[in-house]
Design an enzyme around this catalytic site. Structure first.
Site, PDB file in Angstrom:
ATOM      1  N   SER A  61     -32.698  91.562  50.563  1.00 27.34           N
ATOM      2  CA  SER A  61     -32.167  90.478  51.385  1.00 27.34           C
ATOM      3  C   SER A  61     -32.404  90.811  52.849  1.00 27.34           C
ATOM      4  O   SER A  61     -33.265  91.648  53.165  1.00 27.34           O
ATOM      5  CB  SER A  61     -30.680  90.277  51.081  1.00 27.34           C
ATOM      6  OG  SER A  61     -30.215  89.098  51.687  1.00 27.34           O
ATOM      7  N   ASN A  62     -31.677  90.200  53.755  1.00 25.38           N
ATOM      8  CA  ASN A  62     -31.772  90.528  55.181  1.00 25.38           C
ATOM      9  C   ASN A  62     -30.393  90.359  55.796  1.00 25.38           C
ATOM     10  O   ASN A  62     -29.462  89.895  55.129  1.00 25.38           O
ATOM     11  CB  ASN A  62     -32.824  89.645  55.866  1.00 25.38           C
ATOM     12  CG  ASN A  62     -32.470  88.178  55.761  1.00 25.38           C
ATOM     13  OD1 ASN A  62     -31.499  87.713  56.341  1.00 25.38           O
ATOM     14  ND2 ASN A  62     -33.256  87.434  54.978  1.00 25.38           N
ATOM     15  N   SER A  63     -30.280  90.719  57.079  1.00 26.00           N
ATOM     16  CA  SER A  63     -28.931  90.777  57.669  1.00 26.00           C
ATOM     17  C   SER A  63     -28.537  89.491  58.389  1.00 26.00           C
ATOM     18  O   SER A  63     -27.689  89.509  59.269  1.00 26.00           O
ATOM     19  CB  SER A  63     -28.826  91.983  58.599  1.00 26.00           C
ATOM     20  OG  SER A  63     -29.874  91.901  59.540  1.00 26.00           O
ATOM     21  N   SER A  64     -29.131  88.372  58.008  1.00 27.23           N
ATOM     22  CA  SER A  64     -28.722  87.098  58.613  1.00 27.23           C
ATOM     23  C   SER A  64     -27.224  86.883  58.399  1.00 27.23           C
ATOM     24  O   SER A  64     -26.718  87.030  57.286  1.00 27.23           O
ATOM     25  CB  SER A  64     -29.500  85.955  57.957  1.00 27.23           C
ATOM     26  OG  SER A  64     -28.914  84.723  58.285  1.00 27.23           O
TER      27      SER A  64
ATOM     28  N   ALA B  45     -32.527  82.308  56.792  1.00 30.68           N
ATOM     29  CA  ALA B  45     -33.470  83.432  56.824  1.00 30.68           C
ATOM     30  C   ALA B  45     -33.846  83.724  55.371  1.00 30.68           C
ATOM     31  O   ALA B  45     -33.207  84.528  54.685  1.00 30.68           O
ATOM     32  CB  ALA B  45     -32.821  84.639  57.473  1.00 30.68           C
TER      33      ALA B  45
END
Ligand code: CTP
Length: 206
Positions: free
Chosen positions: A21-24, A88
């Site tokens: 995943s990502n840190s959005s 994101a």
């Protein structure tokens, strides 16, 4: 007006307990939802997993994977006047999701990745008379890359920002139109930027 908003990250599972995943934080998309609701509009918010409160008064669809985000958006877009795509989204996912939990082998492992659905590109392809506002997160050749994305995804305008926006309370953006012109520049809290974006969108596209 009824507006579809995508927000937050997506997750792509390697197995039943691990994901990429990502840190959005979801703050930009949620701030856009707040602005639209405050201006008296209806919002359908398709959101990845985030830890911020759901704006009151919006219709929320909570999703995890890109494919779930795509399905929710494709379902709701026909009943909306436009979309603002602030999510994101993960660009890649493991070719297969292993059932259970991948065990340690005592050595490295390789995971084959394939592209996820491009949610915004699909909405752009099917937009007809609806308007489409994309975001572009660019680390280099920012304006040129943003314009290329706008064209590839058939957006009316694209909000150019940089990776420092991810997880931050503030943002600094340029709004780029189909000619490649910078038609607006805003910076400040994500709520301030969202308010300006909503105002511009309602005046120019709505
Ligand atoms: N987007 C999407 N679905 C994807 C990837 C991106 O809907 N699978 C949307 C984002 O929500 C954003 C826009 O497309 O509105 C551009 O996203 P960005 O991450 O900047 O670009 P990508 O298309 O992912 O390309 P790259 O990662 O190569 O820069």
């Amino acid at each position: 007006m009824r507006v579809l908003i995508t927000a937050g990250p997506t997750r792509e599972y390697l197995d039943d307990v691990r994901y990429l995943s990502n840190s959005s934080s979801g703050r930009m998309g949620y701030a856009v939802a707040e602005s639209l609701i405050a201006a008296g509009h209806e919002v359908v918010l398709v959101s990845g997993p985030v830890e911020i409160p759901i704006p009151s008064g919006c219709k929320i669809h909570q999703v995890e994977t890109t494919s779930e985000m795509r399905d929710a958006c494709v379902n709701h877009f026909p009943n909306c006047d436009g979309v603002i795509a602030a999510a994101a989204v993960c660009d890649y996912k493991p070719r297969e999701r292993i059932q259970g939990k991948i065990a340690k082998t005592g050595d490295g492992i390789s995971i084959e990745m394939i592209e996820t659905d491009d949610v915004l590109a699909e909405l752009g392809r099917t937009k007809d008379q609806r308007w489409v506002v994309g975001f572009a997160l660019e680390a280099e050749n920012q304006r040129a890359n943003a314009l290329q994305k706008l064209r590839a995804k058939n957006c009316d305008v694209v909000v150019l920002n940089s990776p420092t926006a991810i997880g931050s309370d503030t943002n600094q953006v340029e709004l780029i139109d189909r000619n490649g012109d910078v038609v607006a520049e805003w910076s400040g809290s994500k709520q301030d930027v969202a308010d300006r974006l909503v105002q511009w969108t309602l005046q120019n596209l709505g």
